[in-house]
Write a protein that holds these residues in place. Structure first.
Motif, PDB file in Angstrom:
ATOM      1  N   HIS A  64       0.633  -1.395   0.109  1.00  0.00           N
ATOM      2  CA  HIS A  64       0.705   0.150  -0.178  1.00  0.00           C
ATOM      3  C   HIS A  64       0.592   1.153  -0.267  1.00  0.00           C
ATOM      4  O   HIS A  64       1.654   1.692   0.520  1.00  0.00           O
ATOM      5  N   GLN A  65      -0.025   2.545  -0.482  1.00  0.00           N
ATOM      6  CA  GLN A  65       1.183   3.023  -0.940  1.00  0.00           C
ATOM      7  C   GLN A  65       0.469   4.267   0.440  1.00  0.00           C
ATOM      8  O   GLN A  65      -0.034   4.300   1.051  1.00  0.00           O
ATOM      9  N   PRO A  66       2.368   4.898   1.449  1.00  0.00           N
ATOM     10  CA  PRO A  66       1.492   6.219   2.302  1.00  0.00           C
ATOM     11  C   PRO A  66       0.306   7.110   2.350  1.00  0.00           C
ATOM     12  O   PRO A  66      -0.355   6.598   3.196  1.00  0.00           O
ATOM     13  N   PHE A  67       0.275   8.091   1.282  1.00  0.00           N
ATOM     14  CA  PHE A  67      -0.550   8.706   0.945  1.00  0.00           C
ATOM     15  C   PHE A  67      -2.040   8.805   0.497  1.00  0.00           C
ATOM     16  O   PHE A  67      -2.555   9.345   1.009  1.00  0.00           O
ATOM     17  N   THR A  68      -1.416   7.877  -1.020  1.00  0.00           N
ATOM     18  CA  THR A  68      -3.075   7.714  -1.235  1.00  0.00           C
ATOM     19  C   THR A  68      -3.646   6.632  -0.907  1.00  0.00           C
ATOM     20  O   THR A  68      -5.100   6.626  -1.470  1.00  0.00           O
ATOM     21  N   GLY A  69      -2.931   5.515  -0.315  1.00  0.00           N
ATOM     22  CA  GLY A  69      -4.110   4.011   0.451  1.00  0.00           C
ATOM     23  C   GLY A  69      -3.824   3.307  -0.684  1.00  0.00           C
ATOM     24  O   GLY A  69      -4.343   2.495  -0.158  1.00  0.00           O
ATOM     25  N   GLY A  70      -4.101   3.662  -1.750  1.00  0.00           N
ATOM     26  CA  GLY A  70      -4.093   1.935  -2.749  1.00  0.00           C
ATOM     27  C   GLY A  70      -2.852   1.715  -2.754  1.00  0.00           C
ATOM     28  O   GLY A  70      -1.620   1.683  -2.145  1.00  0.00           O
ATOM     29  N   THR A  71      -2.643   0.762  -4.289  1.00  0.00           N
ATOM     30  CA  THR A  71      -1.469  -0.325  -3.916  1.00  0.00           C
ATOM     31  C   THR A  71      -0.634   0.202  -4.574  1.00  0.00           C
ATOM     32  O   THR A  71      -0.972   1.180  -5.616  1.00  0.00           O
ATOM     33  N   LEU A  72       0.040  -0.187  -4.585  1.00  0.00           N
ATOM     34  CA  LEU A  72       1.466  -0.297  -6.206  1.00  0.00           C
ATOM     35  C   LEU A  72       0.992  -0.145  -7.902  1.00  0.00           C
ATOM     36  O   LEU A  72       1.952   0.207  -8.255  1.00  0.00           O
ATOM     37  N   VAL A  73       0.200  -1.178  -7.486  1.00  0.00           N
ATOM     38  CA  VAL A  73      -0.706  -1.459  -9.256  1.00  0.00           C
ATOM     39  C   VAL A  73      -1.254  -0.546  -9.445  1.00  0.00           C
ATOM     40  O   VAL A  73      -1.780   0.535  -8.966  1.00  0.00           O
ATOM     41  N   ASN A  74      -1.648   0.069 -11.368  1.00  0.00           N
ATOM     42  CA  ASN A  74      -1.574   1.222 -11.501  1.00  0.00           C
ATOM     43  C   ASN A  74      -0.981   2.901 -10.687  1.00  0.00           C
ATOM     44  O   ASN A  74      -1.090   3.385 -10.567  1.00  0.00           O
ATOM     45  N   SER A  75       0.712   2.912 -10.341  1.00  0.00           N
ATOM     46  CA  SER A  75       0.772   3.656 -10.498  1.00  0.00           C
ATOM     47  C   SER A  75       2.601   3.396 -10.416  1.00  0.00           C
ATOM     48  O   SER A  75       3.123   2.976 -11.109  1.00  0.00           O
ATOM     49  N   TYR A  76       3.043   4.853 -11.177  1.00  0.00           N
ATOM     50  CA  TYR A  76       4.640   5.197 -10.761  1.00  0.00           C
ATOM     51  C   TYR A  76       5.218   3.976  -9.639  1.00  0.00           C
ATOM     52  O   TYR A  76       6.621   4.072 -10.452  1.00  0.00           O
ATOM     53  N   GLY A  77       5.048   4.027  -8.323  1.00  0.00           N
ATOM     54  CA  GLY A  77       5.457   3.598  -7.593  1.00  0.00           C
ATOM     55  C   GLY A  77       6.204   2.083  -8.131  1.00  0.00           C
ATOM     56  O   GLY A  77       6.559   1.488  -7.597  1.00  0.00           O
ATOM     57  N   GLY A  78       4.817   1.284  -8.555  1.00  0.00           N
ATOM     58  CA  GLY A  78       5.081   0.237  -9.070  1.00  0.00           C
ATOM     59  C   GLY A  78       5.592  -0.286 -10.450  1.00  0.00           C
ATOM     60  O   GLY A  78       5.903  -1.418 -10.973  1.00  0.00           O
ATOM     61  N   LEU A  79       5.374   0.908 -11.071  1.00  0.00           N
ATOM     62  CA  LEU A  79       6.392   0.875 -12.716  1.00  0.00           C
ATOM     63  C   LEU A  79       7.774   1.079 -12.146  1.00  0.00           C
ATOM     64  O   LEU A  79       8.813   0.785 -13.022  1.00  0.00           O
ATOM     65  N   ILE A  80       8.027   1.503 -11.214  1.00  0.00           N
ATOM     66  CA  ILE A  80       9.341   2.423 -11.071  1.00  0.00           C
ATOM     67  C   ILE A  80      10.265   1.565 -10.271  1.00  0.00           C
ATOM     68  O   ILE A  80      11.750   1.055 -10.435  1.00  0.00           O
ATOM     69  N   LEU A  81       9.879   0.658  -8.746  1.00  0.00           N
ATOM     70  CA  LEU A  81      10.261   0.027  -7.702  1.00  0.00           C
ATOM     71  C   LEU A  81      10.783  -1.422  -8.183  1.00  0.00           C
ATOM     72  O   LEU A  81      12.157  -1.369  -7.805  1.00  0.00           O
ATOM     73  N   PRO A  82      10.376  -2.450  -9.334  1.00  0.00           N
ATOM     74  CA  PRO A  82      10.792  -3.618  -9.790  1.00  0.00           C
ATOM     75  C   PRO A  82      12.354  -3.095 -10.411  1.00  0.00           C
ATOM     76  O   PRO A  82      13.023  -4.461 -10.617  1.00  0.00           O
ATOM     77  N   LEU A  83      11.655  -1.634 -10.758  1.00  0.00           N
ATOM     78  CA  LEU A  83      13.989  -1.618 -12.013  1.00  0.00           C
ATOM     79  C   LEU A  83      14.358  -1.797 -11.438  1.00  0.00           C
ATOM     80  O   LEU A  83      16.047  -0.923 -11.919  1.00  0.00           O
ATOM     81  N   VAL A  84      14.513  -0.835  -9.869  1.00  0.00           N
ATOM     82  CA  VAL A  84      15.990  -0.358  -9.234  1.00  0.00           C
ATOM     83  C   VAL A  84      16.881  -1.635  -8.793  1.00  0.00           C
ATOM     84  O   VAL A  84      17.979  -1.530  -8.948  1.00  0.00           O
ATOM     85  N   GLY A  85      16.698  -2.659  -8.306  1.00  0.00           N
ATOM     86  CA  GLY A  85      17.631  -3.661  -8.350  1.00  0.00           C
ATOM     87  C   GLY A  85      17.784  -4.434  -9.283  1.00  0.00           C
ATOM     88  O   GLY A  85      17.263  -5.460  -9.930  1.00  0.00           O
ATOM     89  N   TRP A  86      18.918  -4.249  -9.858  1.00  0.00           N
ATOM     90  CA  TRP A  86      19.239  -4.893 -11.056  1.00  0.00           C
ATOM     91  C   TRP A  86      21.254  -5.084 -11.646  1.00  0.00           C
ATOM     92  O   TRP A  86      21.595  -4.775 -11.146  1.00  0.00           O
ATOM     93  N   ALA A  87      20.636  -6.923 -11.503  1.00  0.00           N
ATOM     94  CA  ALA A  87      22.162  -7.180 -11.472  1.00  0.00           C
ATOM     95  C   ALA A  87      23.205  -6.942 -12.239  1.00  0.00           C
ATOM     96  O   ALA A  87      24.514  -6.986 -11.679  1.00  0.00           O
ATOM     97  N   LEU A  88      22.881  -6.813 -13.281  1.00  0.00           N
ATOM     98  CA  LEU A  88      24.043  -6.323 -13.842  1.00  0.00           C
ATOM     99  C   LEU A  88      24.348  -4.835 -14.226  1.00  0.00           C
ATOM    100  O   LEU A  88      26.172  -5.347 -13.504  1.00  0.00           O
ATOM    101  N   PRO A  89      24.245  -3.722 -14.000  1.00  0.00           N
ATOM    102  CA  PRO A  89      25.624  -3.012 -13.570  1.00  0.00           C
ATOM    103  C   PRO A  89      25.781  -3.113 -11.404  1.00  0.00           C
ATOM    104  O   PRO A  89      27.273  -2.135 -11.642  1.00  0.00           O
ATOM    105  N   VAL A  90      25.128  -4.231 -11.028  1.00  0.00           N
ATOM    106  CA  VAL A  90      26.490  -4.372  -9.502  1.00  0.00           C
ATOM    107  C   VAL A  90      27.249  -5.804  -9.981  1.00  0.00           C
ATOM    108  O   VAL A  90      28.582  -5.056  -9.697  1.00  0.00           O
ATOM    109  N   TYR A  91      27.260  -5.976 -10.597  1.00  0.00           N
ATOM    110  CA  TYR A  91      28.783  -6.648 -11.280  1.00  0.00           C
ATOM    111  C   TYR A  91      29.771  -6.108 -11.527  1.00  0.00           C
ATOM    112  O   TYR A  91      30.970  -6.464 -11.701  1.00  0.00           O
ATOM    113  N   VAL A  92      28.928  -5.796 -12.826  1.00  0.00           N
ATOM    114  CA  VAL A  92      30.023  -4.251 -13.192  1.00  0.00           C
ATOM    115  C   VAL A  92      30.914  -3.447 -12.267  1.00  0.00           C
ATOM    116  O   VAL A  92      32.019  -3.387 -12.278  1.00  0.00           O
ATOM    117  N   LEU A  93      30.334  -2.489 -11.845  1.00  0.00           N
ATOM    118  CA  LEU A  93      30.697  -1.845 -11.084  1.00  0.00           C
ATOM    119  C   LEU A  93      31.335  -2.478  -9.892  1.00  0.00           C
ATOM    120  O   LEU A  93      32.216  -1.892  -9.851  1.00  0.00           O
TER     121      LEU A  93
END
Length: 277
Positions: free
Chosen positions: A129-158
């Motif tokens: 659930h989102q802290p301010f709107t009360g809805g879930t991360l579905v159909n939100s920018y948070g749901g579109l962004i958060l799953p993309l934050v953790g990616w193995a390739l840049p961790v491995y390269v860096l």
């Protein structure tokens, strides 16, 4: 003999250029042509020039999709590089039990196809659930962004790049009283700029080309990213080829611009990796 060799080299260059440039040229020619192409056909030469196809595609959802994609890629790429750099510094410089297992777990995520985790990921986002709107991360920018934050390739390269940073630089900074964060920010990151440029290019393309995640998360046209909008236009039989390819052209331009802007860092990062192994 030398003339024949030069002629053969130039012929090879021309062939390679034709293979890469011709498809792009047909897209541009069809998108800017006044005369509409037949269904499924492409134009080699535009019949008059017009921006009507671009304008029509823009008003059919491309404008909103472009805005959503820019928001997702700007925030997502910033968070992705930040988290990856911090994780890489910990794996490269900190000694703790299980570091090898952590790296193995990070790399294991690269072996999983996106389709395998798509449905479980959607279910997880639907329970957060989102802290301010009360809805879930579905159909939100948070749901579109958060799953993309953790990616193995840049961790491995860096991680590999940071391991090659001389320890003497950090030891000298510690003697001067610098802490871990200051060393990371002032010494390690500037040295790793080529690797960051490489990761930024790959990360941008990965986020920009996302289709399955936005397709599941966005429940209304208002939240559709550009890839979803372009795909829906391609499936529509109401629009001509000029409008469809105009949308494709808008989708392709940002990736080219980002590569051109980061080309030097990208090439230096690849070259550093190839030379230092």
């Amino acid at each position: 003999m030398r003339i024949r060799t030069r002629a053969g080299v130039w012929l090879l260059y021309a062939l390679v250029a034709f293979v890469f440039v011709y498809p792009l040229w047909t897209v541009v020619a069809t998108a800017f042509s006044k005369q509409q192409a037949k269904l499924g056909a492409l134009m080699n030469v535009p019949h008059g020039l017009t921006g009507a196809n671009i304008s029509q595609a823009w008003h059919l959802g491309v404008a909103r999709g472009l805005l959503n994609s820019l928001i997702v890629v700007a925030v997502g790429l910033t968070l992705q590089l930040t988290v990856s750099a911090l994780a890489a510094y910990a794996l490269a410089r900190k000694r703790f039990k299980g570091a090898g297992l952590v790296m193995l777990a990070v790399l294991a995520t690269m072996m999983m196809p996106e389709e395998v985790i798509a449905v479980p990921l959607f279910q997880v986002l639907g329970k957060i659930h989102q802290p301010f709107t009360g809805g879930t991360l579905v159909n939100s920018y948070g749901g579109l962004i958060l799953p993309l934050v953790g990616w193995a390739l840049p961790v491995y390269v860096l991680t590999g790049f940071m391991k090659r940073v001389p320890l003497e630089l950090e030891e000298a900074a510690r003697i001067d009283g610098a802490g871990d964060f200051r060393i990371f920010w002032r010494i390690v990151l500037p040295v790793c700029r080529p690797a960051l440029g490489t990761c930024a290019v790959f990360g941008f393309l990965m986020i920009w080309d996302q289709y399955l995640l936005p397709l599941l998360v966005s429940q209304t046209p208002k939240m559709d990213t550009l890839t979803v909008v372009v795909t829906s236009l391609q499936a529509s039989q109401e629009q001509g080829e000029g409008v469809r390819l105009a949308a494709v052209l808008i989708l392709a331009v940002p990736g080219v611009l980002v590569y051109l802007a980061l080309q030097r860092l990208f090439e230096r990062g690849l070259l550093s990796g190839s030379l230092k192994g």
